[in-house]
Design an enzyme around this catalytic site. Structure first.
Site, PDB file in Angstrom:
ATOM      1  N   LYS A   1       0.895  -1.169  -0.091  1.00  0.00           N
ATOM      2  CA  LYS A   1      -0.041   0.200   0.037  1.00  0.00           C
ATOM      3  C   LYS A   1       0.713   1.220  -0.110  1.00  0.00           C
ATOM      4  O   LYS A   1       1.613   1.390   0.711  1.00  0.00           O
ATOM      5  CB  LYS A   1      -0.998  -0.167   1.436  1.00  0.00           C
ATOM      6  CG  LYS A   1      -1.705   1.201   1.442  1.00  0.00           C
ATOM      7  CD  LYS A   1      -2.697   1.164   2.487  1.00  0.00           C
ATOM      8  CE  LYS A   1      -2.304   1.618   3.726  1.00  0.00           C
ATOM      9  NZ  LYS A   1      -2.568   3.372   3.868  1.00  0.00           N
TER      10      LYS A   1
ATOM     11  N   ASP B   1      -3.682   4.297  -1.460  1.00  0.00           N
ATOM     12  CA  ASP B   1      -4.652   4.587  -0.567  1.00  0.00           C
ATOM     13  C   ASP B   1      -4.634   5.992  -0.215  1.00  0.00           C
ATOM     14  O   ASP B   1      -3.966   6.906   0.653  1.00  0.00           O
ATOM     15  CB  ASP B   1      -4.243   4.081   0.945  1.00  0.00           C
ATOM     16  CG  ASP B   1      -5.207   4.177   2.051  1.00  0.00           C
ATOM     17  OD1 ASP B   1      -6.397   4.390   1.629  1.00  0.00           O
ATOM     18  OD2 ASP B   1      -4.831   3.775   3.234  1.00  0.00           O
TER      19      ASP B   1
ATOM     20  N   LYS C   1      -7.687   7.782  -0.444  1.00  0.00           N
ATOM     21  CA  LYS C   1      -8.841   8.153   0.051  1.00  0.00           C
ATOM     22  C   LYS C   1      -9.449   9.552  -0.556  1.00  0.00           C
ATOM     23  O   LYS C   1      -9.740  10.480  -0.046  1.00  0.00           O
ATOM     24  CB  LYS C   1      -8.856   8.472   1.632  1.00  0.00           C
ATOM     25  CG  LYS C   1      -8.243   7.263   2.457  1.00  0.00           C
ATOM     26  CD  LYS C   1      -8.376   7.402   3.758  1.00  0.00           C
ATOM     27  CE  LYS C   1      -7.822   6.423   4.610  1.00  0.00           C
ATOM     28  NZ  LYS C   1      -6.166   6.051   4.385  1.00  0.00           N
TER      29      LYS C   1
ATOM     30  N   ASP D   1     -13.844  14.265  -3.191  1.00  0.00           N
ATOM     31  CA  ASP D   1     -13.894  15.534  -4.120  1.00  0.00           C
ATOM     32  C   ASP D   1     -15.107  15.680  -4.877  1.00  0.00           C
ATOM     33  O   ASP D   1     -15.852  14.687  -4.641  1.00  0.00           O
ATOM     34  CB  ASP D   1     -12.655  15.670  -5.040  1.00  0.00           C
ATOM     35  CG  ASP D   1     -12.230  17.124  -5.194  1.00  0.00           C
ATOM     36  OD1 ASP D   1     -12.959  17.997  -5.427  1.00  0.00           O
ATOM     37  OD2 ASP D   1     -11.052  17.406  -4.867  1.00  0.00           O
TER      38      ASP D   1
ATOM     39  N   THR E   1     -10.666   3.361  10.959  1.00  0.00           N
ATOM     40  CA  THR E   1     -10.584   2.752  11.982  1.00  0.00           C
ATOM     41  C   THR E   1     -10.017   3.534  13.328  1.00  0.00           C
ATOM     42  O   THR E   1     -10.026   2.631  14.651  1.00  0.00           O
ATOM     43  CB  THR E   1      -9.560   1.303  11.806  1.00  0.00           C
ATOM     44  OG1 THR E   1      -8.549   1.907  10.991  1.00  0.00           O
ATOM     45  CG2 THR E   1     -10.471   0.488  11.025  1.00  0.00           C
TER      46      THR E   1
ATOM     47  N   ARG F   1       2.296  -0.773  10.999  1.00  0.00           N
ATOM     48  CA  ARG F   1       3.453  -0.772  12.031  1.00  0.00           C
ATOM     49  C   ARG F   1       3.897  -1.891  12.885  1.00  0.00           C
ATOM     50  O   ARG F   1       5.035  -2.168  13.175  1.00  0.00           O
ATOM     51  CB  ARG F   1       2.839   0.389  12.926  1.00  0.00           C
ATOM     52  CG  ARG F   1       3.170   1.973  12.682  1.00  0.00           C
ATOM     53  CD  ARG F   1       2.528   2.894  13.824  1.00  0.00           C
ATOM     54  NE  ARG F   1       1.006   2.629  13.274  1.00  0.00           N
ATOM     55  CZ  ARG F   1       0.149   3.703  13.725  1.00  0.00           C
ATOM     56  NH1 ARG F   1       0.482   4.575  14.734  1.00  0.00           N
ATOM     57  NH2 ARG F   1      -1.416   3.233  13.443  1.00  0.00           N
TER      58      ARG F   1
HETATM   59  O1  C5P Z   1       0.235   1.054  11.358  1.00  0.00           O
HETATM   60  P1  C5P Z   1      -1.200   0.622  11.055  1.00  0.00           P
HETATM   61  O2  C5P Z   1      -1.156  -0.827  11.008  1.00  0.00           O
HETATM   62  O3  C5P Z   1      -2.168   1.066  12.023  1.00  0.00           O
HETATM   63  O4  C5P Z   1      -1.594   1.169   9.499  1.00  0.00           O
HETATM   64  C1  C5P Z   1      -2.939   1.012   8.999  1.00  0.00           C
HETATM   65  C2  C5P Z   1      -2.915   1.696   7.688  1.00  0.00           C
HETATM   66  O5  C5P Z   1      -4.111   1.571   7.214  1.00  0.00           O
HETATM   67  C3  C5P Z   1      -2.474   3.228   7.541  1.00  0.00           C
HETATM   68  O6  C5P Z   1      -1.571   3.249   6.136  1.00  0.00           O
HETATM   69  C4  C5P Z   1      -3.628   3.895   7.437  1.00  0.00           C
HETATM   70  O7  C5P Z   1      -3.659   4.934   6.527  1.00  0.00           O
HETATM   71  C5  C5P Z   1      -4.560   2.818   6.806  1.00  0.00           C
HETATM   72  N1  C5P Z   1      -6.009   2.978   6.989  1.00  0.00           N
HETATM   73  C6  C5P Z   1      -6.371   3.015   8.217  1.00  0.00           C
HETATM   74  N2  C5P Z   1      -7.945   3.108   8.402  1.00  0.00           N
HETATM   75  C7  C5P Z   1      -8.602   3.444   7.356  1.00  0.00           C
HETATM   76  C8  C5P Z   1      -8.092   3.425   5.933  1.00  0.00           C
HETATM   77  C9  C5P Z   1      -6.654   3.149   5.741  1.00  0.00           C
HETATM   78  O8  C5P Z   1      -5.752   2.657   9.072  1.00  0.00           O
HETATM   79  N3  C5P Z   1     -10.074   3.468   7.625  1.00  0.00           N
END
Ligand code: C5P
Length: 232
Positions: free
Chosen positions: A31, A58, A60, A63, A121, A209
């Site tokens: 991603k 990603d 998002k 617009d 989330t 992470r």
């Molecule tokens: O580090 P972590 O596992 O929390 O990363 C989650 C990834 O998913 C991030 O890149 C974040 O931008 C993306 N994301 C998210 N929630 C969403 C959509 C995308 O955490 N609803």
């Protein structure tokens, strides 16, 4: 069979490529989010595809319909396999995105899957500005809308995947906020373990992470994949 996506949330192109090489052949999807795409752009996207990854952009999109439709075409032209747009952009915006993909030429470099973001989330109950509904209920409603607008799937918490899939059969669920037991939640609020998200019906798990910050990212990815396999 759920698929793992590694979020390359890194500040440098060389760091992203080096991690991708460590995960090549192991994790099928990368991603690129706001940070990395802003820094490295379509050139890195092309390199990731050359390494054999499918690429999820990603950004998002949120617009006016005309702008989003054109952005979706641009993403297809640079080889994006899956992209996100906000369900809250509404029906006309999402349908314009659908029409942009449906209108691509047969020799387009890619035909991106379209995923609508329901509720981030990172948001807990009471944190959605101006919205009193519980995040899970709001996400459910947006998911039903997204299906009606012709999107391929939605981004939701694993905590919502089972309900969404029961109410909107055929709609794919892509779940961030994935946290293997014992890993830090950080800014995420509606989290789930890989096993529970797969058992709930998630089609894609996005992990940043817990892989990026592990002493061995490849080992962390292997453990997550094993947990996903065991839960299928
Ligand atoms: O580090 P972590 O596992 O929390 O990363 C989650 C990834 O998913 C991030 O890149 C974040 O931008 C993306 N994301 C998210 N929630 C969403 C959509 C995308 O955490 N609803």
């Amino acid at each position: 069979m759920a698929q793992l996506i590694v979020a390359l949330d890194l500040p440098r192109k060389d760091a992203a490529l080096s991690l991708a090489r460590d995960l090549q052949g192991l994790v099928p999807w990368c991603k690129m989010g706001m940070e990395l795409f802003t820094l490295a752009g379509p050139g890195l996207l092309e390199s990731l595809r050359t390494l054999g990854f499918k690429v999820f952009l990603d950004l998002k999109f949120y617009d006016i319909p005309h702008t989003v439709g054109r952005a979706v075409k641009a993403a297809a032209a640079v080889g994006v396999d899956l992209l996100t747009l906000h369900c809250q952009g509404g029906g006309r915006m999402c349908r314009e995105a659908r029409a942009a993909v449906d209108g691509l030429a047969a020799d387009s470099p890619a035909r991106p899957l379209l995923f609508g973001v329901t509720v981030l989330t990172s948001l807990a109950a009471g944190e959605m500005p101006g919205i009193a509904a519980a995040p899970a209920d709001f996400a459910m409603n947006l998911a039903a809308d997204a299906q009606g607008w012709g999107l391929d799937g939605v981004v939701c918490s694993g905590q919502e995947a089972a309900r969404i899939k029961a109410a909107s059969p055929g709609l794919l669920c892509l779940c961030p906020g994935i946290r293997p037991a014992g890993t830090a939640a950080g800014d995420q609020r509606r989290i789930m373990t890989p096993a529970k998200a797969v058992a709930a019906g998630a089609d894609f798990l996005v992990v940043g992470r817990p892989i990026l910050e592990a002493p061995s990212p490849a080992e962390a990815a292997r453990r997550i994949l094993a947990e996903m396999d065991a839960a299928e």
